[in-house]
Design a protein around this motif. Sequence first.
Motif, PDB file in Angstrom:
ATOM      1  N   ARG A  75      -9.438  -2.744  17.945  1.00 32.26           N
ATOM      2  CA  ARG A  75     -10.091  -4.047  17.779  1.00 32.26           C
ATOM      3  C   ARG A  75     -11.465  -3.890  17.141  1.00 32.26           C
ATOM      4  O   ARG A  75     -11.816  -4.601  16.199  1.00 32.26           O
ATOM      5  N   ALA A 182      -4.651  -5.446  19.908  1.00 31.94           N
ATOM      6  CA  ALA A 182      -5.958  -5.705  19.296  1.00 31.94           C
ATOM      7  C   ALA A 182      -5.944  -7.032  18.520  1.00 31.94           C
ATOM      8  O   ALA A 182      -6.926  -7.776  18.559  1.00 31.94           O
ATOM      9  N   ASP A 185      -5.973 -10.305  20.893  1.00 35.75           N
ATOM     10  CA  ASP A 185      -7.183 -10.647  21.670  1.00 35.75           C
ATOM     11  C   ASP A 185      -8.158 -11.461  20.874  1.00 35.75           C
ATOM     12  O   ASP A 185      -8.204 -11.532  19.731  1.00 35.75           O
TER      13      ASP A 185
END
Length: 185
Positions: A75, A182, A185
């Motif tokens: 992320r 990732a 989110d």
Amino acid sequence: MARETTHGRHIIRSMKISGEWNARAFRGKVAVGIVHSGATEEAAILAAKAAIDASHAVQRAARGPDGFPTAVEVRAALAAISITDGQSAMLRAHLLAPESIMTATELATAGGYDSYVSANSQYGALGRKLAEELEWNSPAFNGVPTWTFALATGADGDSRVDMEAMGYEQWRWKLRPEVAEALND
């Protein structure tokens, strides 16, 4: 007066404030971690470097058996790299595909490219940027890194023989679960 020092991919900025030296790490323009203080500039910089190294050690210890970075690392890396509109469209389509599996031809269509060759080039370029940002080494075939492995794995095994044995005509990519998490989110 502020000074900048590098540590890996980080920039550490230090300056004296109210008689105390402070240092903070940055990744691009984003501050990383806390401000570290010391009696000397060198002490403050060393504290910031130690914090970076400790954070990296924790992240590497949390990686899976194949050494691929965690969703948290992915992320942060995705936020730090530049992604074209076509690459972004391919990533989103890959995430939303059934079982997150797509062929290069399907990825090309999703990204607005004419052929799987363009998709391979664009997805590979994105994978390379991601791998380099993560400081992760992509597997190599015939001595050449296959950068797409930073985004996905072979859905039907690790070779063309596996793929053909399962009855598929085209290589199918399965989005890595860490990348999917990732992106979600």
